[in-house]
Enzyme design. Structure first.
Site, PDB file in Angstrom:
ATOM      1  N   LYS A 115      10.425  -0.873   7.158  1.00 46.47           N
ATOM      2  CA  LYS A 115      10.696  -0.970   5.721  1.00 46.47           C
ATOM      3  C   LYS A 115       9.588  -0.274   4.938  1.00 46.47           C
ATOM      4  O   LYS A 115       8.523   0.037   5.491  1.00 46.47           O
ATOM      5  CB  LYS A 115      10.852  -2.432   5.309  1.00 46.47           C
ATOM      6  N   TYR A 165     -17.674   8.962 -13.546  1.00 45.25           N
ATOM      7  CA  TYR A 165     -17.254   8.178 -14.714  1.00 45.25           C
ATOM      8  C   TYR A 165     -18.072   6.896 -14.837  1.00 45.25           C
ATOM      9  O   TYR A 165     -18.294   6.191 -13.848  1.00 45.25           O
ATOM     10  CB  TYR A 165     -15.777   7.785 -14.596  1.00 45.25           C
TER      11      TYR A 165
HETATM   12  C1  LIG Z   1      11.017 -11.237   7.536  1.00 50.73           C
HETATM   13  C2  LIG Z   1       9.915 -10.343   8.040  1.00 50.73           C
HETATM   14  N1  LIG Z   1       9.781 -10.137   9.346  1.00 50.73           N
HETATM   15  C3  LIG Z   1       8.806  -9.353   9.848  1.00 50.73           C
HETATM   16  C4  LIG Z   1       7.897  -8.725   9.023  1.00 50.73           C
HETATM   17  C5  LIG Z   1       6.789  -7.881   9.611  1.00 50.73           C
HETATM   18  O1  LIG Z   1       5.553  -8.479   9.357  1.00 50.73           O
HETATM   19  P1  LIG Z   1       4.183  -7.847   9.843  1.00 50.73           P
HETATM   20  O2  LIG Z   1       4.082  -6.512   9.185  1.00 50.73           O
HETATM   21  O3  LIG Z   1       3.144  -8.798   9.383  1.00 50.73           O
HETATM   22  O4  LIG Z   1       4.280  -7.741  11.332  1.00 50.73           O
HETATM   23  C6  LIG Z   1       7.997  -8.927   7.649  1.00 50.73           C
HETATM   24  C7  LIG Z   1       7.023  -8.298   6.747  1.00 50.73           C
HETATM   25  O5  LIG Z   1       6.886  -8.538   5.589  1.00 50.73           O
HETATM   26  C8  LIG Z   1       9.046  -9.762   7.139  1.00 50.73           C
HETATM   27  O6  LIG Z   1       9.152  -9.993   5.815  1.00 50.73           O
END
Ligand SMILES: Cc1ncc(COP(=O)(O)O)c(C=O)c1O
Length: 380
Positions: free
Chosen positions: A34, A269
C-alpha cells in the site's frame, strides 16, 4: 543536473521476504505494498515480489496487500496476476462489483459491506469469494466486536463465502505491552468459536511485521508484513541489522559546493548554526522538497564517501527545501561530486532511515512514504 537520487534495491526486498518466510515458514504472506509500496514505487518493487513468488513451491503463497481498490486496480494494470487483499475493503456497492471484476479479495469490517457482499455473490471459484473478516481486538480502529462477529460470519458463510478472520495489533512493536496478549487472547477465543459454530475451514491472519518477529505462535494461515520488506526495523529497541533486514531504499546526493568559513560565520536560514571553529562546509542539492525532514535535531548526520573512505558528517543549519549544508571539516580532501548518503545501509556506514526518523521525532514508515517524485529514481 541535480544529483539527488533514490535507489531501490530489489535484492534487498527479495532478501527481506526470505526473512519473513524463514520466521513464518508455515504461513502464507500478504506482502503489504500500500501507499505506493511504502514510497518505493509499486511498479519498481513488483519484479522483486514476482521473483520471490516464483521461488516458492507454490507461488500462490505470496499475495499483495493494498489499502484501497484503486491501489488493487493499479496492481492488475501492472500485471500482477496472483491474489490481492484490500485491507480497508470497498467504500460502495460499485466498488464491490469492481472488486469482482479485478478478482480482488476484500476486508469486510462493517455491516454495509456485508449487505453489498450479500447482494452480489461472486461466482464459484472467484477469488472475491474469499473474505477477510475484520475483528476489533482492541485497536479500536476497524472491525466487528467479538459479540457481533459470529452472526456476521454465519451470514457470510451461509452465502458460501470463505472466511479469513483478521485483526491488527496496536502495540506489537513493543513486545512487553500488555494489550498484545489481550488482543491475542480475544482473537483466539473468537477463532475457536467461529470454527466450532460456523465452519472448521475458517482461516486466520493477525501478524504484521512486528507480529511476525515478536509473536511466532500467532502466525496462523497468513502473515501481513509491510515495513520489514523495505528494510526498516519494526521493533522499538532493535535495528534493521539486528533483525538481518536490508534497506531497500538508498537516499543519496553528491557534494555540489564547498566553502571555507571562519569562526562566527553562520549557515543557512535563521542562522541557526554558527561556526565555533574554522569550518569546511559542503552543500548537497536535496532538502525537504525531496522528502528529507526539515525538523531533524542537531544529532543528524549524513555519510560522505571521499577518496574511498566513508565519513560521518553532521548536518549544519536548517534543512531547506532544496539544499542541505554539512560539516566536511573532518574529511581530509572533500571534493565536488563526492557521494553523500542521507539514509541507507548502516552496515556501510550510512545513517539508517530509522536513525533519521529518530532525529525527526517520527518513524521510518512516514519518511519512506513521504519521499517525493523529485529525486532521480534508480532501480537496481
Ligand atoms: C491491517 C494491516 N496489516 C498489516 C500492515 C503492515 O504493517 P507493518 O508495516 O507494520 O508490517 C498494516 C500497516 O499499516 C495494516 O494496517
Amino acid at each position: 543536473m541535480r544529483t539527488a537520487t533514490r535507489t531501490m534495491h530489489l535484492d534487498a526486498i527479495v532478501h527481506n521476504l526470505g526473512r519473513v518466510h524463514h520466521l513464518a515458514p508455515n504461513a502464507n504472506i500478504l506482502a503489504m505494498v500500500k501507499a505506493n509500496a511504502y514510497g518505493h514505487g509499486v511498479a519498481n518493487v513488483l519484479p522483486a515480489l514476482q521473483t520471490f513468488a516464483d521461488s516458492l513451491e507454490d507461488s500462490n503463497r505470496l499475495a499483495l496487500g493494498v489499502a484501497t481498490l484503486q491501489e488493487a486496480i493499479e496492481l492488475r494494470k501492472l500485471g500482477w496476476s496472483h491474489s490481492i487483499g484490500v485491507i480497508e475493503g470497498v467504500f460502495s456497492f460499485d466498488e464491490w462489483q469492481m472488486a469482482h471484476q479485478i478478482q480482488a479479495q476484500c476486508v469486510i469490517h462493517q455491516h454495509e459491506q456485508v449487505e453489498w457482499a450479500l447482494s452480489d455473490v461472486p461466482s464459484d471459484g472467484s477469488p472475491t469469494r474469499k473474505i477477510w473478516l475484520k475483528l476489533n481486538t482492541g485497536m479500536n480502529r476497524l472491525g466487528f466486536e467479538p459479540n457481533e462477529i459470529t452472526s456476521v460470519a454465519k451470514t457470510l458463510n451461509n452465502a458460501e463465502y470463505d472466511l479469513i478472520l483478521t485483526s491488527h495489533f496496536a502495540n506489537a512493536d513493543d513486545v512487553s505491552h500488555p494489550l498484545n496478549r489481550k488482543q491475542i487472547q480475544t482473537f483466539n477465543n473468537v477463532l475457536v468459536r467461529l470454527k466450532s459454530q460456523v465452519s472448521q475451514n475458517i482461516q486466520a491472519s493477525l501478524c504484521n511485521s512486528e507480529g511476525v518477529i515478536n509473536f511466532p505462535d500467532c502466525h496462523y494461515n497468513w502473515v501481513r508484513p509491510g515495513i520489514m520488506l523495505y528494510g526498516s526495523s519494526p521493533i522499538i529497541d532493535k535495528s534493521a541489522e539486528d533483525l538481518n533486514l536490508r534497506p531497500a531504499m538508498i537516499f543519496g546526493a553528491k557534494v555540489m559546493a564547498i566553502h571555507h568559513l571562519q569562526v562566527g560565520q553562520a549557515v543557512g536560514y535563521g542562522s541557526r548554526f554558527v561556526c565555533e571553529r574554522p569550518t569546511v562546509k559542503g552543500i548537497i542539492s536535496v532538502g525537504y522538497g525531496d522528502g528529507y525532514p526539515r525538523v531533524v535535531t542537531d544529532e543528524a548526520w549524513v555519510s560522505v564517501v571521499s577518496n574511498g573512505e566513508t565519513y560521518q558528517c553532521p548536518i549544519i543549519g536548517r534543512v531547506a527545501m532544496d539544499m542541505i549544508a554539512m560539516d566536511l571539516t573532518n574529511v581530509p580532501e572533500p571534493k565536488i561530486a563526492d557521494d553523500v548518503v542521507l539514509w541507507g545501509n548502516a552496515n556501510l556506514g550510512h545513517p539508517s532511515v530509522d536513525d533519521v526518523a529518530s532525529w525527526a521525532g517520527t518513524i521510518g514508515y512516514e519518511l519512506l512514504c513521504r519521499t517525493t517524485g523529485r529525486p532521480i529514481k534508480n532501480v537496481t
